[in-house]
Structures are given as C-alpha cells and as structure tokens.
Design an enzyme around this catalytic site. Structure first.
Site, PDB file in Angstrom:
ATOM      1  CE1 TYR A 100      -4.788  10.512 -12.281  1.00 40.16           C
ATOM      2  CE2 TYR A 100      -4.930  12.185 -14.002  1.00 40.16           C
ATOM      3  CZ  TYR A 100      -4.448  10.979 -13.537  1.00 40.16           C
ATOM      4  OH  TYR A 100      -3.610  10.231 -14.332  1.00 40.16           O
ATOM      5  CG  ASN A 135       1.988   2.861 -13.219  1.00 38.94           C
ATOM      6  OD1 ASN A 135       1.620   3.616 -14.116  1.00 38.94           O
ATOM      7  ND2 ASN A 135       1.291   1.775 -12.895  1.00 38.94           N
ATOM      8  CB  ALA A 136       0.817   3.378  -7.201  1.00 38.67           C
ATOM      9  N   GLY A 137      -1.623   4.690  -9.128  1.00 41.74           N
ATOM     10  CA  GLY A 137      -2.483   5.844  -9.374  1.00 41.74           C
ATOM     11  C   GLY A 137      -3.932   5.610  -9.002  1.00 41.74           C
ATOM     12  CB  SER A 152      -1.886  12.548 -16.166  1.00 42.21           C
ATOM     13  OG  SER A 152      -3.018  12.973 -16.903  1.00 42.21           O
ATOM     14  CB  ALA A 160      -4.626  18.921  -7.222  1.00 35.09           C
ATOM     15  CB  SER A 161      -2.652  13.973  -7.107  1.00 35.26           C
ATOM     16  OG  SER A 161      -3.074  13.374  -8.327  1.00 35.26           O
ATOM     17  CE  LYS A 162      -1.080  10.895 -11.977  1.00 37.92           C
ATOM     18  NZ  LYS A 162      -0.139   9.781 -11.722  1.00 37.92           N
ATOM     19  CG  ASP A 206      -1.829   1.196   1.294  1.00 38.50           C
ATOM     20  OD1 ASP A 206      -1.705   2.104   0.444  1.00 38.50           O
ATOM     21  OD2 ASP A 206      -2.676   1.237   2.209  1.00 38.50           O
TER      22      ASP A 206
END
Length: 269
Positions: free
Chosen positions: A157, A92-94, A144, A159-161, A65
């Site tokens: 999404y 790569n976990a997304g 992305s 914002a996280s990238k 995790d």
C-alpha cells in the site's frame, strides 16, 4: 470558496463507499455535476440517489474498473459526452494491504494494489488531461500518510502511494502554466467501513482492520478537508498533527519516525 464547485463537472473514482462517497456528497451540496465511478453499479446507484437528494445538479453513474486503461478512457469519454467538459478529477479508487512482507503468500497482491492505487490514477488522469487543460481544472488525489513514509504491515500500500506521489509531483511540473492544479491529500486512519478493500497475506479480504475506529477520522471530515484543499488549489494536504510533524522530523531523525510509525500501527491509531 464554499461554492467553488457549483456547476462544475467532476469525475470521481472509488465513489461507491467511504471517502469517495463522502466527497461526492460534499460536491453535491455545492451543486456540482457528478460522474461516479467504481466497479459495483448497485452501490453507485445508491450513492447517486443520495447525491441527488443532497443537491447535485446532475449525476451520471459509470461502472468502471480503473485497472483497465480502456475503461478509464471510456469513463472520461462518457463524462465529456454528458457535460462537455471536466473541471475536477478525483483519483480516489483504492485497495489496501495489511501483512508483513515475510508472511505474504500471494505475491500478486503487490501488483493488484499497485494497479488500483497508482495505475488507475495514471490511466484516468492521462485520459482527462486534454479536457482539464481547456477548463484550467483541478486534480485531487487521495493518497495517505503512508505515501509520505513507509509503515509496517503496509508495504504494498505504501509503495503504491509513494508511486502516486512521484507521478503527480512530476506531472505538476509539466503542467506549469496550463492552469491545471494538483492537490495531494494525505489522510491518516479513516473510518470508512470498507474492510473488504484491504487484502491479507493470502490475497483474500482482511475482514477486520486492526485500527481503533474511535480514534480514526470520519470519512465526512476527511472529505470536507479534501474538497476545501482542492477548491483552494493547494499543492498538498497533510492531515493529523502527527502527520505534519512527521514530514519534518523524517528529514532530521528518520530512525525516530520509523519507531513512531511502528508504534502507531501496533496501537492501531
């Protein structure tokens, strides 16, 4: 360059499906030694069997995790114990999100997406850095196009990238002279078949992603481009002509880029 990863020890997060699985198979064909990480052990075992059949020199499965920093540290420890080195880390976990901000009913969505997409990459990278410095290795981050410009319905999404991009841009400068390189990959829509990895406004799996899959890039194509870019130690890989054009257009006509992004989401392509 085709065999840049022959015998290399590679750690991949989000390896149980989609782009992560496809990257694992690409590396297997080059004879890499793999450490596959994701939460579901059964899916990792399935991917591991496929990797062995594809030519992987060795495959280790480590259910992980990535939102747990201790689990990320343990993942890296297992990799080093098995292979005595790390040559490639693939972040790569997304986790995705599709919702208008004013329709969100569960504000923890934003934190959940951030912990997987951004903090998971931070935790794994921090643990792997000492070994990557020794091997003068590579870090591949699957971001992305939403990590370059915000798009409607994907606020958490995107914002996280964006956070991922800022972190690794800073880290790249800190690593100057160490031989460690960072490749940021920015795909557009990819047909991964992982609808359950996208959250709705209620925080539940979205079910059906509003994307025209016939127009989306295949996971295999995306993975091949990512692996080639990492092998060449490219700084950045922006996929799709629209994405490349948008990077420059945003500097000149940001309002137009906003309209193009809105149109792309509305049309699902």
């Amino acid at each position: 360059m085709i065999h840049a990863f022959r015998g290399a020890a590679a750690v991949l997060t989000g390896a149980s499906h989609g782009i992560g699985e496809a990257i694992a198979l690409q590396l297997s064909a080059q004879g890499a030694r793999l450490v596959l990480a994701a939460r579901r052990a059964d899916e990792l075992d399935r991917v591991a069997r496929a990797c062995r059949a594809a030519g992987a020199a060795d495959v280790l499965v480590v259910p992980t995790d990535v939102t747990d920093p201790a689990a990320c540290a343990a993942l890296i420890d297992r990799a080093v114990a098995a292979y005595e080195r790390i040559d490639l880390l693939v972040n790569n976990a997304g986790l995705g999100m599709w919702s208008r901000v004013d329709e969100v009913r569960d504000l923890t969505i934003f934190e959940r997406v951030l912990r997987v997409n951004y903090l998971g990459a931070v935790y794994c990278t921090h643990a792997a850095l000492p070994y990557l410095k020794v091997s003068r290795g590579r870090i591949l981050c699957v971001s992305s196009l939403a990590g370059r410009t915000g798009v409607p319905l994907r606020s958490g999404y995107a914002a996280s990238k964006h956070a991922m991009g800022g972190f690794f841009d800073s880290l790249r400068i800190e690593l100057a002279g160490t031989g460690v390189t960072i490749t940021m990959a920015h795909p557009g829509f990819v047909a991964t078949g992982a609808q359950g990895r996208n959250l709705s406004a209620t925080g539940q799996p979205l079910g059906v992603v509003p994307i025209r899959m016939q127009d989306a890039m295949t996971a295999e194509d995306c993975a091949a481009r990512c692996v080639a870019a990492a092998a060449a130690r490219k700084r950045e890989l922006v996929m799709t002509a629209r994405g490349k054009f948008g990077v420059w257009l945003k500097l000149l006509l940001p309002g137009l880029v906003d309209r193009v992004a809105a149109k792309a989401i509305a049309e699902g392509k």
